[in-house]
Design a protein around this motif. Sequence first.
Motif, short mmCIF file in Angstrom:
data_model
loop_
_atom_site.label_atom_id
_atom_site.label_comp_id
_atom_site.label_asym_id
_atom_site.label_seq_id
_atom_site.Cartn_x
_atom_site.Cartn_y
_atom_site.Cartn_z
N ASP A 119 0.84 -1.19 0.00
CA ASP A 119 0.00 0.00 0.00
C ASP A 119 0.87 1.24 0.00
O ASP A 119 2.06 1.17 -0.30
CB ASP A 119 -0.99 -0.04 1.16
N TYR A 120 0.31 2.37 0.38
CA TYR A 120 1.07 3.61 0.32
C TYR A 120 2.27 3.60 1.25
O TYR A 120 3.17 4.40 1.12
CB TYR A 120 0.16 4.79 0.64
N ARG A 121 2.28 2.69 2.22
CA ARG A 121 3.40 2.66 3.15
C ARG A 121 4.62 2.00 2.53
O ARG A 121 5.67 1.95 3.12
CB ARG A 121 3.01 1.94 4.43
N GLN A 122 4.44 1.47 1.33
CA GLN A 122 5.54 0.89 0.56
C GLN A 122 6.22 -0.28 1.23
O GLN A 122 7.44 -0.37 1.23
CB GLN A 122 6.60 1.93 0.23
N TYR A 123 5.49 -1.15 1.85
CA TYR A 123 6.08 -2.42 2.22
C TYR A 123 5.04 -3.48 1.96
O TYR A 123 3.87 -3.20 2.06
CB TYR A 123 6.59 -2.42 3.66
N PRO A 124 5.38 -4.66 1.59
CA PRO A 124 6.74 -5.19 1.43
C PRO A 124 7.38 -4.83 0.10
O PRO A 124 7.87 -5.71 -0.60
CB PRO A 124 6.55 -6.68 1.57
N THR A 125 7.44 -3.62 -0.21
CA THR A 125 8.06 -3.09 -1.43
C THR A 125 7.59 -3.81 -2.69
O THR A 125 6.47 -4.22 -2.78
CB THR A 125 9.60 -3.10 -1.34
N TYR A 126 8.50 -3.96 -3.62
CA TYR A 126 8.08 -4.48 -4.90
C TYR A 126 8.48 -5.94 -5.12
O TYR A 126 8.71 -6.66 -4.16
CB TYR A 126 8.58 -3.56 -6.01
N GLU A 132 18.60 0.52 7.60
CA GLU A 132 19.61 1.00 6.65
C GLU A 132 19.01 2.07 5.73
O GLU A 132 19.63 3.07 5.43
CB GLU A 132 20.11 -0.16 5.79
N LEU A 133 17.79 1.79 5.27
CA LEU A 133 17.17 2.68 4.28
C LEU A 133 16.62 3.96 4.91
O LEU A 133 16.45 4.97 4.24
CB LEU A 133 16.02 1.95 3.57
N ASP A 134 16.36 3.90 6.21
CA ASP A 134 15.67 5.01 6.86
C ASP A 134 16.44 6.32 6.80
O ASP A 134 15.86 7.39 6.72
CB ASP A 134 15.38 4.65 8.32
N SER A 135 17.79 6.21 6.80
CA SER A 135 18.57 7.45 6.80
C SER A 135 18.48 8.16 5.45
O SER A 135 18.86 9.31 5.33
CB SER A 135 20.02 7.14 7.14
N TYR A 136 17.99 7.46 4.44
CA TYR A 136 17.86 8.09 3.12
C TYR A 136 16.46 8.61 2.84
O TYR A 136 16.18 9.10 1.76
CB TYR A 136 18.28 7.11 2.03
N GLU A 137 15.57 8.45 3.81
CA GLU A 137 14.20 8.97 3.63
C GLU A 137 14.20 10.46 3.96
O GLU A 137 14.89 10.89 4.90
CB GLU A 137 13.25 8.27 4.60
N LEU A 138 13.41 11.22 3.23
CA LEU A 138 13.30 12.65 3.55
C LEU A 138 12.61 12.85 4.90
O LEU A 138 12.95 13.73 5.66
CB LEU A 138 12.55 13.39 2.44
N VAL A 139 11.62 12.01 5.15
CA VAL A 139 11.00 12.00 6.47
C VAL A 139 11.11 10.56 6.97
O VAL A 139 10.47 9.66 6.41
CB VAL A 139 9.52 12.42 6.41
N SER A 140 11.93 10.34 7.98
CA SER A 140 12.24 8.97 8.36
C SER A 140 11.05 8.27 9.01
O SER A 140 10.13 8.91 9.52
CB SER A 140 13.45 8.94 9.29
N ARG A 141 11.12 6.94 8.97
CA ARG A 141 10.04 6.14 9.56
C ARG A 141 10.14 6.15 11.07
O ARG A 141 9.15 6.17 11.76
CB ARG A 141 10.19 4.68 9.12
N ARG A 181 4.39 9.43 16.75
CA ARG A 181 4.28 10.72 16.07
C ARG A 181 5.09 10.71 14.78
O ARG A 181 4.67 11.24 13.76
CB ARG A 181 4.79 11.83 16.99
N GLN A 182 6.27 10.08 14.83
CA GLN A 182 7.11 10.00 13.63
C GLN A 182 6.40 9.19 12.55
O GLN A 182 6.47 9.52 11.37
CB GLN A 182 8.46 9.37 13.99
N ALA A 183 5.69 8.14 12.98
CA ALA A 183 4.95 7.30 12.03
C ALA A 183 3.89 8.14 11.32
O ALA A 183 3.67 8.00 10.11
CB ALA A 183 4.31 6.12 12.76
N VAL A 184 3.22 9.03 12.07
CA VAL A 184 2.20 9.90 11.47
C VAL A 184 2.85 10.78 10.40
O VAL A 184 2.37 10.89 9.27
CB VAL A 184 1.52 10.78 12.55
N LEU A 185 4.00 11.39 10.77
CA LEU A 185 4.67 12.30 9.83
C LEU A 185 5.13 11.54 8.59
O LEU A 185 5.01 12.03 7.47
CB LEU A 185 5.89 12.95 10.52
N HIS A 186 5.65 10.33 8.81
CA HIS A 186 6.16 9.55 7.67
C HIS A 186 5.03 9.16 6.72
O HIS A 186 5.13 9.34 5.52
CB HIS A 186 6.88 8.30 8.17
N SER A 206 3.74 12.14 4.84
CA SER A 206 4.68 12.60 3.82
C SER A 206 4.76 11.62 2.66
O SER A 206 5.00 12.02 1.52
CB SER A 206 6.07 12.78 4.42
N THR A 207 4.59 10.33 2.94
CA THR A 207 4.62 9.35 1.85
C THR A 207 3.37 9.49 0.99
O THR A 207 3.45 9.43 -0.24
CB THR A 207 4.66 7.91 2.43
#
Lengths: 61, 297
Positions: B26-33, B89-98, B219-224, B227-228
């Motif tokens: 879904d929009y949360r992008q897991y389990p990715t592609y 690992e991927l979280d540091s590359y997100e504009l708004v982290s999970r 709260r971070q989950a809401v922002l992520h 933003s996604t």
Amino acid sequence: MILEKFVLAAITTNPKKMPSGTAVFHCDSKEEMEKVAANLEAILDGIAHALTEDLYIIVKH
Amino acid sequence: MNEYTLPIVFGIAIGTLSRLFMLRTDYRQYPTYLHGKIIHVALGFIAAGLGTVAGPAIMEEEFTAITFLTLAASQFREVRNMERNTLTELDSYELVSRGKTYIEGIAIAFESRNYLVIFTSLVSTLAYLIFNIWAGLIAAIIAVIISHKLMSGGKLGDIVEIEYMEPRFEGAGLYVDNIYIMNIGLPERQKEVIRYGMGFILKPKNMNARSTIANLGQRQAVLHDLSTALGVYRDSGTPALVPLAKRDLDDGRVGVFVLPQERDIERAITVIGDVPTLENAIRMPSEKKSNEGSGAQ
């Protein structure tokens, strides 16, 4: 070392308000101060916070 | 081919199908592609195999074979580690982290889904062996329904009221309603923030909700998620445009400030309502028995 919550620079138009222990940029006008702060914000990856009308600081978060 | 071949094939097929059923993109992008999916379906297949063979083992009175399931536990704990490591690992590359809490929640979900597959396979194979294929199918359907019920957690919309609030400035301070968000000095930045920014107030419905939304991970989950779903107006090197969520200490309301690409209030409220309440963030102060004697532990 990763800096967190650290004052990187101060920009002021008031020489009396000059803080010590950090890089200070003296400006002649408010416009110049805003311009310098905007540039420093981009360069230093920090946020320009307005403490008073004549004193801005750039903080790394 | 012996008497167990068909039930085993049946159990594995049902288990793998139930894993496919529980696999959501879904929009949360897991389990990715594609490749992420293959990993999860393959592990689901292994889980189905493990669950299925327990049935014939019971029939053959090979009770020690059940200990085989312990293998599953260690195997799937590994799945949780894998998911956690990848997302961290991927979280540091997100504009708004999970955020770590959300990542842990996702990792737990993946581990538990494999256990649900084991349960589905075990129940349907046993029903097939004891009764017949129809009983197996009915058991499979019931198990899938139970799994579906167990896998879906609560949503934020159930525990808070969401209200749109235009962000505003008081001097250099940015506010959403009466909640102070941050100090933005540059007038130019302030204009940008007013133009693109959106504010929301999350009003907890009870004491439990108040503690849950106070959690920084929640709260971070809401922002992520926000933003996604709506895009984010920021880039690396613009820390002033980071979305933030701050709490009103008096009544526990949380002010959410975001800068989306798409300013759609209705959609944003729906997205916030759909944010999962993270298992690790849920607090239930009302469950605490404060009436117990002071010596009671």
